[in-house]
Design an enzyme around this catalytic site. Structure first.
Site: not given
Ligand SMILES: *Cc1c(COP(=O)(O)O)cnc(C)c1O
Length: 397
Positions: A56, A110, A182, A207
């Site tokens: 962890r 998001y 992000d 993604k």
């Molecule tokens: C999908 C996404 C997230 C969240 O990511 P997960 O891996 O699904 O928890 C955060 N920010 C953006 C811009 C995203 O496309």
């Protein structure tokens, strides 16, 4: 190679001998790591020697993924890999803020990040203001004495508008406010937040970086060493740690990231132009097209990299939308992005279903609005699938 010499009364005391070394990063699912002596454990905890203790707290497969992204982002310290992108967003917001602080967020973040801004942070005594990240003056106007952090995405979802990152970075620096970016949609290949003065970089590795829709994983790092440590400490305490296998899969995916991104991006540019010529398509939004409302800013920030996301609108409302997805053979109708395969999403029935039709209309999301995450397929096959789908939609309308 990690050798298992402790606990040999129950496990083999050595792995098979080999003078050669594996080409692929070994998968290390061990939760516990044995040390030689209490003195050595002291040295590990004090940071005099590098050594894992309990997974962890960190493990080799997570660090390999972190290093890979650190290199792409130009991150100055070892980043933190988390069990999902949202875990990374949580680490930043909950690990660095406290009751009484104020946060500014883009109003097209998001969905779950938005929810954290509007539901969870206020519950914890952290006030939030959402503003259009394309309007630096609005961001400036939202700043209060207690504002600690601004969270933005470079390209908004699903409207694909481009944030005024340069101005926001300048004003946050001047006001001594942390800027967190992000970078999921844009990826370090198109945009490097640290080079623009950001303090914190976040990714959903799920993604484009991992790219195969088979792992959930996130990343966060901070420019400042102390902040970076605080992020790690919170992630470890809150148990946001990823599994070794997920990291191993993500690393494998990231090895082909550059190639996938190039292909997906050139496919997206071609598909955007193709869509614009199809009957019944009333609007195409692609940050690389001359008719995009933010084309200047997009060119300025992203250069040639307008990324792989395309949004478009068809005439005919929900019936036409149903006909479109039904006829789009070979294209997954699925609310994700960044997969090797092209995916189609319909915000009015998924990410934006909680909004009233009026509120959706205010951000130009109608029943005919689709977002496409363009994959690496043969472009002619893609064009053909969309041609067929648009024809079916036009017929139903
Ligand atoms: C999908 C996404 C997230 C969240 O990511 P997960 O891996 O699904 O928890 C955060 N920010 C953006 C811009 C995203 O496309």
């Amino acid at each position: 190679m990690i050798r298992n010499t402790r606990g040999s009364l129950i496990r083999p005391d050595a792995l098979p001998e080999t003078a050669s070394s594996p080409v692929v990063t070994p998968l290390s699912p061990s939760v516990v790591y044995a040390s030689d002596t209490p003195d050595m454990l002291d040295d590990q905890y004090e940071g005099h020697v590098q050594g894992y203790t309990y997974s962890r707290e960190g493990h080799p497969n997570a660090d390999v993924v972190a290093q890979h992204i650190d290199r792409m982002e130009g991150a100055p310290h070892l980043g933190i890999v988390t069990a999902s992108g949202m875990a990374a967003v949580s680490a930043v917001l909950m690990g660095l803020l406290k009751a009484g602080d104020h946060v500014i967020g883009g109003n097209r973040l998001y969905g779950r990040s938005l929810r954290m801004m509007t539901e969870d942070l206020p519950r914890l005594g952290i006030e939030t203001t959402l503003v259009d990240a394309g309007d630096a003056q609005a961001v400036q106007a939202a700043i209060r004495p207690e504002t600690k952090l601004i969270l933005i995405e470079v390209v908004s979802n699903p409207t694909l508008r481009v944030a005024d990152v340069s101005c926001i970075a300048q004003l946050s620096q001047k006001a001594g406010i942390l800027l967190a970016v992000d970078n999921t949609f844009t990826t370090p290949k198109a945009f490097q937040p640290y080079a623009y003065g950001a303090d914190i970089v976040i990714h959903s590795i799920t993604k484009l970086l991992a790219g195969h829709s088979d792992v959930l994983l996130g990343y966060a790092s901070a420019r400042d060493a102390t902040l970076n440590d605080r992020l790690r400490t919170f992630a470890v305490t809150a148990g946001l740690t990823p599994s070794a296998f997920d990291c191993w899969l993500a690393e494998r995916g990231m090895l082909s990231f550059d190639l996938r991104f190039e292909r997906a991006q050139s496919n997206a540019a071609a598909l955007a132009d193709h869509l614009a010529g199809l009957p019944g398509v009333t609007r195409v939004i692609y940050p690389g097209r001359a008719d995009h409302p933010d084309i200047e800013r997009s060119t300025d920030l992203l250069g040639e990299n307008a990324c792989n996301m395309v949004s478009f609108e068809i005439a005919g409302g929900r019936d036409a939308a149903n006909a479109f997805t039904r006829a789009a053979h070979g294209i997954s109708f699925a609310p994700t992005l960044g997969d090797v395969g092209t995916t189609l999403s319909h915000p009015a029935s998924s990410s934006h279903r909680a909004l009233s039709p009026e509120d959706r209309a205010a951000i130009e999301i109608t029943e005919g609005y689709f977002r496409v995450s363009v994959g690496i397929e043969d472009i002619d096959a893609l064009k053909s699938a969309f041609t067929t789908a648009a024809a079916a939609a036009a017929q139903s309308a």
